[in-house]
Design an enzyme around this catalytic site. Structure first.
Site, mmCIF file in Angstrom:
data_model
loop_
_atom_site.group_PDB
_atom_site.id
_atom_site.type_symbol
_atom_site.label_atom_id
_atom_site.label_comp_id
_atom_site.label_asym_id
_atom_site.label_seq_id
_atom_site.Cartn_x
_atom_site.Cartn_y
_atom_site.Cartn_z
ATOM 1 N N GLU A 299 52.943 71.136 33.270
ATOM 2 C CA GLU A 299 53.436 70.749 31.887
ATOM 3 C C GLU A 299 54.225 72.013 31.102
ATOM 4 O O GLU A 299 54.983 72.065 30.356
ATOM 5 C CB GLU A 299 52.339 70.413 30.881
ATOM 6 C CG GLU A 299 51.818 69.056 31.517
ATOM 7 C CD GLU A 299 52.905 67.863 31.958
ATOM 8 O OE1 GLU A 299 53.978 67.974 31.197
ATOM 9 O OE2 GLU A 299 52.450 67.223 33.065
ATOM 10 N N TYR A 408 59.795 64.222 41.923
ATOM 11 C CA TYR A 408 58.876 65.153 41.862
ATOM 12 C C TYR A 408 58.767 65.804 43.331
ATOM 13 O O TYR A 408 59.321 66.875 43.348
ATOM 14 C CB TYR A 408 57.460 64.811 41.597
ATOM 15 C CG TYR A 408 57.476 64.176 40.011
ATOM 16 C CD1 TYR A 408 56.456 64.994 39.183
ATOM 17 C CD2 TYR A 408 57.752 63.138 39.872
ATOM 18 C CE1 TYR A 408 56.276 64.341 37.934
ATOM 19 C CE2 TYR A 408 57.459 62.380 38.431
ATOM 20 C CZ TYR A 408 56.680 63.251 37.600
ATOM 21 O OH TYR A 408 56.652 62.798 36.237
#
Length: 648
Positions: A299, A408
């Protein structure tokens, strides 16, 4: 690059098919957003004011809405109540709000809209106090990615346009918004936040409830319910500032002043959400051994890849997530080097170990990608393509339907291949240059490729050898095997093979005596090695006709041997895989355990494949558990599982 000519859009960045707005006609100079929260009615009302530059001299504004009530529209403080129309709903994108701009309106003007959410809002989840850990106050949080901001407020709901924000919210409970706190007006229960860095609508967020705060670094706080605060502080404070400093060395200085995190209730549907100044985290990370802090590194990396430099549409989502996984693994690699040096390793040996850690994490990601593709079934040809086509045949596709590990992990592997071709040292020069070039901007894949070739002119011939069409526009696993270093994974593979071989001869009691000795080898495994061990055991299913349900004796014996390490673990990544292995073998006790586990979490990484597996081995149980727990889940999660179980 000739093979990509047919795919290149007429203009870059490519237009976003997932919005009904005419966002390309405007520059949003400032968005001012106010929320009023009503817990009794479970709605949020408010007003949004856009400071707009009409750069195309259009005569209308089109905004995205979804299940919103619009109560007032004005331009330059003059009512436009007779000059707007809320169109009928068009799935999955919602309802276009069409507003006529009066002819006398200047090029720079203000548009203000008053609105309220409805019970069908897909961004918000209201929790009664009984659904919180502290049981003292109700709770509200929201999740706007990918196209759910439009159910919270009328918006240019696309990553293709950004704006600085001024926020305010009125509520009797502690309230947090995606920016820096400017003022608290306790007398009127109103808070004021600002986000000076331009952000897209999907990064708008609000959370409120019984929330406490504590410092975990010189520029970082963690916030959560008071009963969980000490655990959250311990989990994150050792690594937080180190993460930021390592990321800054790899890219450039942190742009957002503070990196604060909010650990949300269990129903939060993701591992984390990169809200600026309000990083949202799942409580499944709080496992008491700091083994899942990699999610925080992920994050944090979004502070550059995604938040500062943004995919122009969800078709190019890999530019957000592939880059973020790449940066996350570089951050963890650098910290492993520091740790190795502290343990007395020399510089060369420490860097070698750091690279092993990075590649070990990449192995876990590769396995996740393989499993995800297997679970896609008939949709694998559509959703395993790196650059998605969301335009649809009749109506646009829902970006949530395309969500997977593909952007991803396939994205990471493409960047890793580029790094190997040009060399790590040269690629390290590209990283900050790329993020500076596209800072505050939204881009598509072709802009990335063009900049890559321009930066590496001397390596253009080598880069041209990449099978770009296969990587970007063809389904399946990446077209080449990256041949990751398996040093840290080998012990996991070896033990899994011994367990598999034992299963083939499980009726031999002498073999069981030997197996008990072998099984204890997991005591030396790190949490990540336990994950690889369990992934490898699961992967034996259907290999050469092998099926775990034919070897329940082995699974039962493993359940006895591994009860403390796996059944009782607080690590959700390990527990989920353990239950998944046992449920694959149709061990009823673990089918029930999986169902109960799915009622304690809301993270879709576990919830969706968990229900999918139960549906495969015991549909009645899967449906029963989902119907029991569905009202605990966030609307996004609930909708996706209903689709997965074909309940709609």
């Amino acid at each position: 690059m000739e093979e990509l000519k047919a795919y290149r859009p007429k203009t870059s960045p490519e237009l976003d098919p997932s919005t009904l707005s005419n966002y390309t006609c405007f520059t949003v100079k400032l968005t001012t957003l106010h929320f009023d929260i009503d817990f009794e009615k479970k709605i949020v009302s408010g007003k949004v004011k856009y400071d707009l530059l009409n750069k195309s001299e259009t005569d209308h504004v089109d905004l995205d809405t979804s299940y919103l009530d619009i109560t007032k529209v004005s331009i330059q403080n003059e009512s436009c109540d007779n000059q707007y129309k809320l169109h009928s709903r068009k799935e999955p994108l919602g309802s276009k709000l069409h507003i006529l701009i009066p002819a006398s309106t200047p090029k720079n003007f203000q548009l203000e809209i008053e609105f309220s959410t409805t019970s069908k809002c897909t961004a918000l989840q209201f929790l009664d106090k009984e659904a919180t850990d502290g049981k003292n106050h109700p709770y509200l949080f929201c999740q706007c990615q990918a196209i759910h901001a439009r159910s919270l407020f009328p918006s240019f709901d696309t990553p293709g346009i950004k704006s600085p924000y001024k926020f305010s919210a009125k509520s009797p409970l502690k309230t947090l918004l995606s920016g820096l706190l400017i003022k608290e007006d306790n007398e009127n229960n109103t808070v004021y936040f600002e986000q000076p860095v331009p952000i897209p609508s999907y990064l708008v967020s609000i959370a409120l409830g019984d929330i406490a705060r504590t410092s975990i670094g010189p520029r970082s706080d963690v916030m959560t319910e008071p009963v969980n605060l000490a655990k959250c502080k311990w989990e994150f404070e050792r690594d937080m500032e180190n993460f930021i400093q390592v990321a800054e060395k790899l890219i450039f200085e942190y742009e957002w002043q503070k990196f604060d995190s909010l650990v949300l209730p269990a129903s939060f549907p993701y591992g984390g959400m990169e809200i600026p100044n309000l990083c949202q985290l799942t409580p499944t990370l709080i496992c008491g051994d700091r083994s899942l802090v990699n999610v925080v590194a992920h994050e944090l990396a979004h502070s550059w890849s995604g938040n500062l430099v943004t995919n122009c549409s969800w078709e190019h989502f890999w530019l957000n997530e592939g880059w973020t996984v790449y940066l996350e693994r570089r951050i963890l690699e650098a910290l492993a080097v520091i740790e190795a040096k502290q343990q007395g390793k020399g510089d060369k040996e420490a860097h070698y170990y750091g690279e092993q850690v990075r590649q070990f994490n990449a192995i876990i990601g590769w396995t996740d990608l393989e499993n995800d593709l297997k679970s896609m079934g008939d949709n694998v040809d559509k959703y395993s393509i790196l650059v998605q086509d969301l335009k649809g045949k009749k109506n646009p596709d829902d970006p949530d339907d395309a969500f997977s590990t593909v952007p991803y992990e396939k994205g990471f592997n493409l960047l890793y291949l580029i790094e190997k071709i040009v060399g790590k040292e040269k690629f390290d020069l590209f990283i900050p240059a790329y993020f500076r070039e596209f800072r505050f901007k939204s881009l598509d894949t072709f802009q990335f490729i063009d900049y890559l070739f321009d930066f590496f002119k001397e390596d253009a011939v080598k880069l041209d050898q990449i099978e770009w069409k296969k990587w970007l526009y063809e389904p399946g696993m990446p077209p080449i095997d990256p041949k990751f270093d398996t040093t840290l994974a080998q012990a996991c593979y070896d033990l899994a093979k011994k367990c598999y071989q034992y299963a083939l001869s499980e009726d031999d009691e002498n073999e069981f005596t030997q197996f008990k000795l072998v099984a204890n080898e997991i005591n030396d495994f790190s949490p990540s090695q336990n994950i690889v061990f369990l992934d490898t055991l699961i992967a034996y299913e259907k290999v050469a006709g092998f099926s775990w349900k034919q070897h329940k004796k082995t699974l039962n014996r493993m359940a006895t041997l591994y009860h403390d390490q796996y059944t009782e673990t607080l690590n959700a990544e390990i527990k989920f895989r353990w239950f998944y292995l046992q449920a694959t073998g149709e061990v009823l006790d673990f089918e029930v355990a999986m169902g109960e586990f799915l009622g304690t979490i809301g993270r879709m990484k576990f919830v969706r494949p968990g229900y999918a597996l139960l549906n495969k081995v015991n549909r009645e149980l899967a449906v029963r558990y989902f119907q029991r727990f569905e009202n605990r889940y966030h609307p996004i999660c609930k909708a996706m599982v209903r689709k997965d179980l074909q309940l709609d």
